[in-house]
Design an enzyme around this catalytic site. Structure first.
Site, PDB file in Angstrom:
ATOM      1  N   CYS A  12      42.996  40.609  47.275  1.00  0.00           N
ATOM      2  CA  CYS A  12      41.965  39.789  47.934  1.00  0.00           C
ATOM      3  C   CYS A  12      40.917  39.431  46.875  1.00  0.00           C
ATOM      4  CB  CYS A  12      41.360  40.524  49.136  1.00  0.00           C
ATOM      5  SG  CYS A  12      40.551  42.083  48.742  1.00  0.00           S
ATOM      6  N   ASN A  15      38.542  43.307  46.500  1.00  0.00           N
ATOM      7  CA  ASN A  15      39.290  44.569  46.533  1.00  0.00           C
ATOM      8  C   ASN A  15      38.450  45.724  47.099  1.00  0.00           C
ATOM      9  OD1 ASN A  15      40.957  46.821  44.148  1.00  0.00           O
ATOM     10  ND2 ASN A  15      41.619  46.222  46.184  1.00  0.00           N
ATOM     11  N   CYS A  17      37.575  45.255  50.797  1.00  0.00           N
ATOM     12  CA  CYS A  17      37.765  45.132  52.262  1.00  0.00           C
ATOM     13  C   CYS A  17      39.239  44.938  52.620  1.00  0.00           C
ATOM     14  CB  CYS A  17      36.936  43.962  52.824  1.00  0.00           C
ATOM     15  SG  CYS A  17      35.157  44.201  52.686  1.00  0.00           S
ATOM     16  N   ARG A  18      39.752  43.724  52.480  1.00  0.00           N
ATOM     17  CA  ARG A  18      41.077  43.402  53.004  1.00  0.00           C
ATOM     18  C   ARG A  18      42.223  44.062  52.246  1.00  0.00           C
ATOM     19  NH1 ARG A  18      40.136  37.162  52.545  1.00  0.00           N
ATOM     20  NH2 ARG A  18      38.974  38.014  50.780  1.00  0.00           N
ATOM     21  N   SER A  19      42.244  43.926  50.917  1.00  0.00           N
ATOM     22  CA  SER A  19      43.426  44.448  50.206  1.00  0.00           C
ATOM     23  C   SER A  19      43.516  45.982  50.193  1.00  0.00           C
ATOM     24  CB  SER A  19      43.556  43.858  48.791  1.00  0.00           C
ATOM     25  OG  SER A  19      42.461  44.169  47.987  1.00  0.00           O
ATOM     26  N   ASP A 129      37.996  36.639  55.661  1.00  0.00           N
ATOM     27  CA  ASP A 129      37.098  37.473  54.860  1.00  0.00           C
ATOM     28  C   ASP A 129      36.006  38.027  55.779  1.00  0.00           C
ATOM     29  OD1 ASP A 129      35.204  38.506  53.177  1.00  0.00           O
ATOM     30  OD2 ASP A 129      35.197  36.801  51.796  1.00  0.00           O
TER      31      ASP A 129
HETATM   32  P1  4NP Z   1      37.444  41.381  50.152  1.00  0.00           P
HETATM   33  O1  4NP Z   1      35.989  41.050  50.742  1.00  0.00           O
HETATM   34  O2  4NP Z   1      37.820  40.216  49.282  1.00  0.00           O
HETATM   35  O3  4NP Z   1      38.278  41.476  51.381  1.00  0.00           O
HETATM   36  O4  4NP Z   1      37.289  42.689  49.399  1.00  0.00           O
HETATM   37  C1  4NP Z   1      34.894  40.639  49.975  1.00  0.00           C
HETATM   38  C2  4NP Z   1      34.183  41.564  49.249  1.00  0.00           C
HETATM   39  C3  4NP Z   1      33.073  41.148  48.518  1.00  0.00           C
HETATM   40  C4  4NP Z   1      32.701  39.828  48.533  1.00  0.00           C
HETATM   41  C5  4NP Z   1      33.426  38.896  49.254  1.00  0.00           C
HETATM   42  C6  4NP Z   1      34.530  39.308  49.965  1.00  0.00           C
HETATM   43  N1  4NP Z   1      31.543  39.412  47.819  1.00  0.00           N
HETATM   44  O5  4NP Z   1      31.189  38.221  47.880  1.00  0.00           O
HETATM   45  O6  4NP Z   1      30.911  40.239  47.135  1.00  0.00           O
END
Ligand code: 4NP
Length: 164
Positions: A12, A15, A17-19, A129
């Site tokens: 993602c 790294n 939340c989702r992945s 997201d």
């Molecule tokens: P992820 O979520 O891609 O699922 O880990 C996010 C984590 C951080 C951010 C965006 C999405 N950020 O903008 O910091």
């Protein structure tokens, strides 16, 4: 772990939340299926914003509610991952494009797939997201990923049977 496990990488943006959720849900389903010795799950982010961080606390709470403990720390996706992994699962279309942009020769394109293409119950193209949203967004990610990971496991089962 068998000497040459089948290797899955979930990717993602951050790294956190989702992945990591996909990685830990998939490991859970694989262990449940008795295939834990034959599959390695890992995750990475296309950005370096959160390198070294543990999974997002809100994501960890949502996962724990469904019996999944999120372990691991954020790392950035690297070009060497193309060679190291059998399948690379992108959480959304933006992640997919960013991953493929690093494959200059195009030789690894067949390994890179959209996570939601393995869903059997949900009809979304992307794992949304959840970072800037509320609690329900995190819960939805877990539901969606259980669906996608189940479908992915069924898809790779013939390959696992060949090495197990
Ligand atoms: P992820 O979520 O891609 O699922 O880990 C996010 C984590 C951080 C951010 C965006 C999405 N950020 O903008 O910091």
């Amino acid at each position: 772990m068998s000497s040459t496990p089948y290797k899955l990488l979930f990717v993602c943006l951050g790294n956190i939340c989702r992945s990591p959720s996909a990685e830990n849900i998939m490991r859970h389903l694989i262990d449940e299926a008795g295939l834990g010795d034959h599959v390695l799950c890992d995750s990475a982010g296309t950005s370096g914003y959160h390198v070294g961080s543990a999974p997002d606390r809100r994501m960890a709470i949502a996962a724990r509610r469904q019996g999944i403990e999120l372990v691991g720390h954020s790392r950035r996706f690297e070009v060497a991952d193309f060679e190291a992994f059998d399948r690379i699962l992108a959480m959304d279309r933006s992640n997919y494009r960013d991953i493929l942009a690093l494959d200059r020769s195009g030789q690894y394109a067949d390994k890179v797939m959209m996570m939601c293409d393995f869903c059997r119950e949900h009809n979304l193209k992307d794992v949304p997201d959840p970072y800037y949203g509320g609690e329900s967004g995190f819960n939805n990610v877990i539901d969606l990923l259980f669906d996608a990971c189940g479908g992915l496991l069924d898809e790779i089962r013939p390959e696992l049977d060949a090495i197990a």
